[in-house]
Structures are given as C-alpha cells and as structure tokens.
Design a protein around this motif. Sequence first.
Motif: not given
Length: 698
Positions: A205-224
Amino acid sequence: MGLMTFLRNRAGYILVGAIGFAIVAFLVGDAINVGKPFWAESQKVVGSVDGEEISIDQFGPKVDQSLAQFKQQYGGSGNAQMQAMAVDNVWQGEIASILLGKEYNRLGLTISSDELFDLLQGKNPSPLIVQYFGNPQTGEVNRAEVLASLKQQDKNPQLEKQWELLQNEIEKQALQKKYANLISNSIYVTTLEANDDYQNRNKLASFKYTLLDYAAVPDATVKPTESDYSDYYNENKKRFENPSETRSFEYVAFSVSPTKEDSAAVKTQVDKLAADFRTAANDSLFAAVNSDVKVPYAYMSKGKLDPAVDSVVFNLPAGSYYGPRFSGNSYKLIKVIDTRFSPDSVKASHILLDPSKMGGADKAKKLADSLKTLVQNGASFAALAKQYSIDGSKDKGGELGTFSRGQMVPVFEDAAFNGKAGDLKVVTSQFGVHLIKIEKQIGSSKVAKLAYIEKGLASSNKTRDAAYKKASAFLNEVKSNNFAELAQKKGYTVGVADRVTPTQGFAPGLDSPRQLIRDAYATDKGEILKEVYQMDNAYVVARVTDIKPKGTLSLEDVKKEIEPMVRTAVKAKMLTEKMNKALQGSANLAQVAQKLGKTVAPVENIVFANPIIPGAAQENKLVGSVFGSQPGKLSKAIDGTAGVYAFTVDGFSQPAPLANTYKQKEAMMQAGGQRALGAAFQALQDKSKIKDNRVKFY
C-alpha cells in the motif's frame, strides 16, 4: 475442714475433668509426637494442583538437581537468580506433569510395550537413547551397548535405578509428543485463510497522511477525569490480569562498601603478604593458606586468569614474581614456578583399580604394573579394562575420550599431559590406582605452573558495624506512615521494588533479596519489615507499599500505572475533534493539512503484516484502516499510537497469484500447531486450581 468438705463433694467432677483433660492431652500428644496431622504435614506442602499436593520432600531434591544443571551450564556457585530459575523450572515441571497426566488419562493416551521397546532398542530410538548411546558424529545408536547395559541391571542396583528414571522420562516425552500431535493435527487452514495470509504479507500500500502529534500537547494542560480513567480501564480490562500475587516495597540501603581506611588497611596487609611470599620456602603451601581464591597448583594454559594479569604472567620466565596488581576488586600476587610447552588436549584410556578390595594400595599398584607389562607384551588394553577396571569406562575398553587441562584430577592430568603418545603410566589418585594409556596428544601451547594469591578488597568489621548501627537506628525510629519522610530528613535514598513476584530472585538495587521478599509476603500493606536484612553490599530496611492480588486488578490497583495512557487517550479525544473540524468541507488531504498548519507525508510500499510507519511508530490501527480503504478517498480521523491521523490511499500493488496453496497451508498449520500447544497448556492452567506456597520455602 471446709476445703476437705469441698473436695469430697466435688471429687466426681474433678475426677471426670481430670480424665477428660488426660484423654485430650493423650490424643494431642499422640498427634504431635506421631502423626503430626495438625500442622507438620501442611508445613511440607510447596503447593497443590487441582487438589494434588506437592511435598517439599519430593520438590527439594528436584530443585537441587536443577540448580546443579544450571551451575554446570552457566558456571559459578549459584546466585539468587539462578536459585529462583531452578525453583521455577521444577514448579512448571510439576504443574505440567500433573495437568498433562490428567489429560493423558482423560484422552486414553498410553505407551504400549511394543512402543516402549522400539523407543529403547528398536529402529526409532528415543532422543534420550540417542543422547546417551549415540555416536556424536553420526548420531547412530550403538544397540549392542544399549542391550549390554540393560542386561547388567540385575547385577547393578544403581544402574537399575538409572534405567528406571530414564525409562520414565522416555515414556513422558513420548506421551508429550502424542499429545502435541493431537493438538497440532486439530489445526486446519482453509484456502481462503491461506490466500489472506499471503495477501497480508505481500500486498503493498502507498498512501499519504497528516498527523496531529500527541507530543505537541503539553501534559500539564491535560487533566483526566474519573470518567476518563474508568473508560480506559473498561476498554482495556484484559490487560490488567495479574497472573500471580505481587508485592511492592520501598527500602533504604546502608552501604558496606570499603572505605578509604579499609582500602589502606588491605593494601598494608597485601604489601606485607607480598614481602613474605617472595621469601616463602614452600610457595604452593603459602599460596593455598593465604589466597581468597584457590587456584590449583598445576600447569594451566593462557586465558584462565584475570585478563589484567593473564597476558603479563604468560610472558614471564620461570622463577619470576609478579604483583601485587589490583584489578577486579582484588589484589593478585603470582610466582611463576615453571613454564613449558604442552599438548592442548589428550586422548587416553585407563584401567581403574580399587585398593580397598585388593588388600591395600601396594597390591593394587603391583597388579597395575603387571597389567602394564601384559600390554607392553601385546595384550589387549581394552580386554583387560573390561576384566579388571571398576570405572564405568570399562565397557568402552577404558576409553575416556579427549580432554583438556582442568578436566581430570591433577595427578592424572600430569601423567597424561607430561608423557607422550603410546606411554603407559601407573598413578594413584583419590579414586584408586590408574593404569593410563596415552592414545594421542593434540596441539601444543605454553603452560605455566603458578603459585597464586588473590586478596579481595573487603570492608572492615568497623565499616560493617557502622552501617548496621545506622540501619538499626533507622528501623527503631521509622514508623509505617513516615518511611520516605524520615529517610529524606536523614539524607538517605529510598529505593523502590515494584510488583515483585513470590519466587523472584532479584529486586532493583538489591543483590540477595530472597529473605526480604519472603518476609514481605508475610507482612501487611503499609507495614515495616521487622528486621535489618544483610545483602552482599548493604544492610537494608524495607516497608511493604502495595499488594496486588492474583486475578483482574481493580481500577484503584492500576490507576497510577495507567495515568500516562489515560492522558494520551484524553489527548486523542481533543485532537480527534480538531482533526474532524479540519476534515469538514475539505476536498483533499492537502486542504486538511493546510487548515491544521501541518504537512502531508508520503509512505510507500507498506504491508499489512508489518505496520511500521517510517519515522513515526508501529501504527496497527492506521495501517489496518489503510488496507480497508479505497484509493483516492479522504479518511476520517484515526487515533493511533503517535497521534491522530488523516490519510488518503494512493493505490495498492497486488502480488502475483499464490502459486502453491498447499505449501502455504502447511507452513501456517505448522506455525499454528506450535502456538496451539502452548495455548492448550495455558488453558489447562487457567481452568485448574493452583495453590503456590513456594515463598514459604525459597
């Protein structure tokens, strides 16, 4: 008077009570002294499998045997990890023996007498028969030797016992093979499955993708939230199966490593030892008395000593003195007594005589000299070995095969390596009187006879006492609720051993933790262990911090552990929402990437069976979605391992049609059969009630 009246009036009750007490005492005493059914027998139970108990009396010797095999295989004297390996090896064997034994009976699997005959001495010998009686070069079994050994059982009780054990193991292996064949033969692969597997491994398979990386979101901003934890836990519940109860503990280690003062004291001692060693009248005796490590006073080849001193010593002439040299935490002092060139290995035969059965060593030596004369006059050494030797090699004409230095006792080794091919030599060892025939000598290299002293750099009693005093003071002062705080206040480092199993032979930062682990399993959560534990390099004080039971762990048990994954799941929800907004109204992937401020990455020639995205991660969900999509169609948001994706498939490259379906099926059935056997045994364990008490004994 009142007392006498009371006794007369109550005599009957007192008598009955006394008799009753005597009966109970008799019964209890009898139980304690004779049968010991109340607790003594239960104390011997290492564990049970479906109600069948495993006694330490049968388990212990097997562990000793397994440990001896590990020592032989890996070398060394056996550490805690090796002991744990041996215990686990025997435990798994006991479980397999009991569970598989029940399966064999249920299925009616047996080994007939004809099958057993064939395995022992027929055309299809057991691998164990091949191992013990086969030619190492050809693999052919010497059936005459097998028959001769079987016939000797009546005259040799020890041999009879060995054959009994060997036969039992041969039957066990044969039954296991039958059971494995039943399992593997139950596996069937359809033509459709064969083609699917072929496609999964070869379709590109050949394909193209775009990615929103989890690492770009600071952990401190996420409150589970609690709901986030609960959702993740419920979706992944099968991952939280705990196969065995585990315990976690924190500890403070008080080092007993040598201080500068200790090092100086040892160096002073070694310097004095070196001066005395130089002038010692008896080098070998002086070395044997003063060395921490015993090196045989015999010729040895290069490569047997510490590399730091080995090459130096073997370049020195006889009479040289070397040291003291510090390496590997010890000082080495060496006298080169002699050097020479010697064979690398020797092929020899011998006849071993037992002086105790001949009236003494003199008579045994006279017989050996007579046999030597007979051989020199043309008699068969092999025939004389069969007639006179008490060694097991007599059935092979006394042949010992080829051996290198260090494999035989020193007196035997000296005779074999210092003579020449064809020599006959008579020597006496702790085993008896030997007549040795040197068949062949192979190779030649330099060997040296050394007087060797090694003194380890050890901590002094003063250092050890000081460490123990600190540990004891900490144990006396610490409470269950202030372990970490008190350690921090005193400047001590707190170590953590997480999820330690009952039979584990190691723990992070601790070299001999078995007793500590055993006691941790007899202590409640939050409690401090009641003693100071001595390791090789430290004294240790510990506290049990957590207990995780066998079975499915609760959310509270795993909450801290799953926190990073839950945070990632929350990020996935946030980024999926962002990706979906970008996908709305977009005609192609380039427009989606432009809205997000991201780039489009191309991927070429990915196969379903190996879902690795170059420069990203293993993305099972993404690649699975790619192979389920149509070319040119914009995907929905996919939450993967590294982030949230959107993609467009460029196209697929189809492999050539499967040429040999039968061969593909055969390979898949073979692989499936191997997996199925392990899965079947695991299923038997899962359905069984297994109680493990090993922590009480090891």
